[in-house]
Each structure stands twice: as structure tokens, then as C-alpha cells.
Motif scaffolding. Structure first.
Motif, PDB file in Angstrom:
ATOM      1  N   ALA A  31       0.819  -1.211   0.000  1.00 36.69           N
ATOM      2  CA  ALA A  31       0.000   0.000   0.000  1.00 36.69           C
ATOM      3  C   ALA A  31       0.853   1.263   0.000  1.00 36.69           C
ATOM      4  O   ALA A  31       0.484   2.284  -0.594  1.00 36.69           O
ATOM      5  CB  ALA A  31      -0.925  -0.001   1.218  1.00 36.69           C
ATOM      6  N   SER A  32       2.012   1.202   0.641  1.00 38.24           N
ATOM      7  CA  SER A  32       2.863   2.393   0.724  1.00 38.24           C
ATOM      8  C   SER A  32       3.518   2.735  -0.602  1.00 38.24           C
ATOM      9  O   SER A  32       4.048   3.834  -0.771  1.00 38.24           O
ATOM     10  CB  SER A  32       3.927   2.198   1.810  1.00 38.24           C
ATOM     11  OG  SER A  32       4.817   1.154   1.465  1.00 38.24           O
ATOM     12  N   PHE A  33       3.503   1.792  -1.555  1.00 37.56           N
ATOM     13  CA  PHE A  33       4.082   2.051  -2.873  1.00 37.56           C
ATOM     14  C   PHE A  33       3.046   1.836  -3.980  1.00 37.56           C
ATOM     15  O   PHE A  33       3.390   1.427  -5.082  1.00 37.56           O
ATOM     16  CB  PHE A  33       5.298   1.149  -3.115  1.00 37.56           C
ATOM     17  CG  PHE A  33       6.485   1.490  -2.260  1.00 37.56           C
ATOM     18  CD1 PHE A  33       7.375   2.467  -2.659  1.00 37.56           C
ATOM     19  CD2 PHE A  33       6.695   0.847  -1.049  1.00 37.56           C
ATOM     20  CE1 PHE A  33       8.475   2.789  -1.872  1.00 37.56           C
ATOM     21  CE2 PHE A  33       7.783   1.160  -0.255  1.00 37.56           C
ATOM     22  CZ  PHE A  33       8.674   2.136  -0.666  1.00 37.56           C
ATOM     23  N   ASP A  34       1.790   2.080  -3.661  1.00 41.89           N
ATOM     24  CA  ASP A  34       0.707   1.887  -4.625  1.00 41.89           C
ATOM     25  C   ASP A  34       0.977   2.729  -5.873  1.00 41.89           C
ATOM     26  O   ASP A  34       1.092   3.956  -5.796  1.00 41.89           O
ATOM     27  CB  ASP A  34      -0.618   2.318  -3.991  1.00 41.89           C
ATOM     28  CG  ASP A  34      -1.822   1.974  -4.861  1.00 41.89           C
ATOM     29  OD1 ASP A  34      -1.636   1.745  -6.075  1.00 41.89           O
ATOM     30  OD2 ASP A  34      -2.940   1.927  -4.326  1.00 41.89           O
ATOM     31  N   PRO A  35       1.094   2.084  -7.053  1.00 39.01           N
ATOM     32  CA  PRO A  35       1.399   2.850  -8.272  1.00 39.01           C
ATOM     33  C   PRO A  35       0.296   3.825  -8.667  1.00 39.01           C
ATOM     34  O   PRO A  35       0.520   4.702  -9.498  1.00 39.01           O
ATOM     35  CB  PRO A  35       1.573   1.752  -9.335  1.00 39.01           C
ATOM     36  CG  PRO A  35       0.853   0.563  -8.795  1.00 39.01           C
ATOM     37  CD  PRO A  35       0.985   0.643  -7.303  1.00 39.01           C
TER      38      PRO A  35
END
Length: 376
Positions: A31-35
């Protein structure tokens, strides 16, 4: 355009810490790197990043981010195979890396621009309007409103299609391209259908291209006519056109588009077909490593991937949220079933008359919404 080549690009690896009380670690990491909310910096090579986080039980989660600019499906499979070999202590046995510049040079040595133009003008010169399913015209989206749906096709349909492909001496991919053209003809209102097809790009790549890392695939237009010709004749024509396109697999899409009659600035097509062979190559992970999730994004609004597993067949629709992705899968499954039946029983049946709307939807449209027994 200017290309800047980095002679040395270091792999980015970082560690993050998350509170287990706030949820599963790997889900927090993803979730912290959701594109959808965070984009990769295209100015920083190598467009391949890893972030790790440790679970409470001591296991490690690794998030791999990479951009399609640096690789394709085959590249990802090769990378995983090489990591497995290195972890098994066989890294010294790996072959020498094939420089991607060799593939670029080979591509420039094949057909000339004039030969590419002649081929695409023959195919597209009389196409004066874009082929837009459901009127979808934005081919420069960011994938924010894309919905994905996978559907496995029955083993019976898989066998029937493969049997007919062998009988006709054509590829299964050709039959799938023809079925997709049938769907697009109905949802775009066009008989001369043009859509993009994803080409492997390694056939003309030169020596070592089959194992090289990098982006080899290309998307080029394919034109199929859904008219009064028989299903068998249409299948053979699709195979001829698709085979002819392979010789031009490194032609620029911009060149192909300008060979059509579509006004500059307008897209020639907004639908894609990606026929890909999934023979387990993308899941050859090292022992003790498991895949938790994977996600891919597309900017095209109407994409169908055919998942050919050799003894299985499936379809994945990736479409804008204004379109029902399951409905698209149902149309493709029906088109494939109708095509198989026509080739088996009545090969002269006009391809334009084959059913695309599934029986359940047809029943709803013609009868369910036309029940007028009650007076108003």
C-alpha cells in the motif's frame, strides 16, 4: 528525443518498518508504494527498485517495482531464473549477459522504413476513422480507473480451438485475434476492425536475443475485416495477416499510424490484444520464496490478454471502470465458442453473423426486458 545512457546504474534497496498492529506487513508495504499514488522517477536508472520489510515471525517481504521501459514478461522470467541459480550456488555457470544494444543494432539492420511503410499502407490506407470500442478514445491514461478480471475457459473449449487450429494449419493465436476482432466489431460498430497486438520482438533480435534482458515487445496495429466471408476463410486470413506482421515487429507504431487515413493526433485504435504463453516460466521462484501478489498497469482503456498455458486457456480483461470487465470476458468467451462451432460444423458461415453476445445477456435483452404481460 534525447537518450542518456548510464554506464553504471546501481540497484536501489531500502528497508521499511511497519507496525504489525496496523495490519499485515506485506499489505502495508504494498500500500505504501501503490502505483496509483506514486510514480517511479524515470530519470533514475535502472527503474528497478526493491524495498524490504520484516514480518513478526522473522520472514522477509520484498516489494519489487519495475517499469515496462526496461523489460517485458520474458525478462522478468529470466531474472527470476538467474536469482534462483545464484541462490543455489550456480551463479558462476550463468552465461554472459547479452547487451541490449545488440538487439537495437539488429533491429535497425532488418527491413527499411520504406518496406515498413509499404506494408502498413496496404493494410491501413483506407482506414479513415479510429476504431474505438464503446467510444473509448483516451490511450494516454494513467491506469487509475482500470479494472481487471480473469476468466478461465473450459478445457473442452480449449481442446476444440486447438483441434481446429491444427486442422487449418494456423496458430491458436490467429483464432483468438479473429474472435477479438468479432467482439470489437460489435462494440465499435465497425466492420473493418483495427486493434493493437503485442509482439514478442525477439524473432528478429539476433543471436542471443531469446535470453537477453530488456524491453523487446512492440505494439502494432492489426486490421481484420468482419464481413460476409466464411469463418474458415476469415481464420486463414487472420493467420496470414498476423504472420506478415511478425516480419515488421520492430517497426515504430508512429510510422504505422501515419500510414492510415486517420487524422494526425487521433488514435488509430484504443483496444489491445496481448497473447502470451504462460508455461510456468514466471513463477520459477527460489526455494523458500513465494509470490504474495503481483499487479500490472496499462494506459490503454480496453485490453484483453489471452493466457495460453499449453493445456489451458484463460482470458484477462483490463478495461476502464466505465465498462464491465466481466462482460468483456463473457463476449470473448462467446466469440471463441461461436468460432469453434462454426469451424467444426459450418465453416462457410459468415464470420459477421457469429454470436458474440452470450445467451444469458441475449435472453435478458430480447425477453427479460420485453415482458409486457402486465398492463400499465
Amino acid at each position: 528525443p534525447v537518450q542518456v545512457v548510464w554506464r553504471k546504474a546501481e540497484l536501489a534497496l531500502s528497508e521499511r518498518r511497519f507496525d504489525p498492529a496496523e495490519g499485515t506487513i506485506w499489505q502495508q508495504l504494498a500500500a505504501s508504494f501503490d502505483p496509483l499514488h506514486q510514480r517511479q522517477d524515470l530519470t533514475r536508472a535502472p527503474l528497478l527498485n526493491f524495498t524490504v520489510a520484516q514480518e513478526e515471525d522473522g520472514c522477509w517481504c520484498a516489494l519489487q517495482q519495475w517499469h515496462h521501459l526496461i523489460g517485458d514478461h520474458s525478462t522478468l522470467a529470466f531474472m527470476e531464473q538467474e536469482v534462483s541459480e545464484i541462490l543455489a550456488g550456480r551463479g558462476a555457470q550463468l552465461g554472459a549477459a547479452q547487451p541490449f544494444r545488440n538487439a537495437v543494432a539488429q533491429a535497425r539492420l532488418t527491413l527499411s522504413e520504406a518496406e515498413h511503410e509499404s506494408f502498413f499502407r496496404d493494410m491501413l490506407a483506407d482506414i479513415s476513422e479510429p476504431v474505438l470500442p464503446f467510444g473509448l478514445s483516451d490511450v494516454h491514461g494513467e491506469g487509475r480507473q482500470i479494472v481487471s478480471r480473469y476468466q478461465a475457459l473450459s478445457s473442452a473449449l480449449n481442446l476444440r480451438l486447438r483441434r481446429q487450429a491444427r486442422r487449418l494449419g494456423v496458430s491458436l493465436a490467429s483464432l483468438c485475434h479473429l474472435a477479438w476482432a468479432q467482439v470489437l466489431a460489435r462494440v465499435s460498430g465497425r466492420d473493418a476492425v483495427v486493434f493493437g497486438t503485442v509482439l514478442l520482438g525477439r524473432l528478429q533480435g539476433g543471436e542471443g536475443a531469446e535470453r537477453a534482458l530488456g524491453l523487446f515487445i512492440n505494439t502494432l496495429p492489426l486490421r481484420l475485416d468482419i464481413d460476409r466471408r466464411g469463418a474458415e476463410a476469415a481464420a486463414r486470413e487472420a493467420h496470414v495477416r498476423l504472420s506478415g506482421l511478425l516480419a515488421h515487429e520492430h517497426a515504430p507504431l508512429a510510422l504505422a499510424q501515419r500510414c492510415s487515413g486517420v487524422s494526425p493526433g487521433a488514435p488509430l485504435f484504443s483496444a489491445l490484444l496481448n497473447y502470451r504463453h504462460n508455461n510456468g516460466e514466471a513463477v520459477s521462484l527460489p526455494e523458500g520464496v513465494s509470490l504474495l501478489s503481483a499487479e500490472e498497469r496499462t494506459n490503454y482503456p480496453f485490453v484483453l490478454s489471452v493466457e495460453d498455458g499449453g493445456d489451458s486457456l484463460g482470458i484477462t480483461a483490463q478495461v476502464t471502470e466505465t465498462v464491465d470487465a466481466q462482460r468483456v470476458c463473457d463476449y470473448m468467451a462467446q466469440a471463441l465458442g461461436s468460432l469453434a462451432q462454426a469451424l467444426e460444423q459450418a465453416p462457410e458461415t459468415p464470420v459477421c453473423s457469429l454470436a458474440v453476445v452470450p445467451e444469458a445477456e441475449r435472453e435478458l435483452l430480447l425477453h427479460g426486458w420485453n415482458r409486457t404481460e402486465r398492463g400499465y
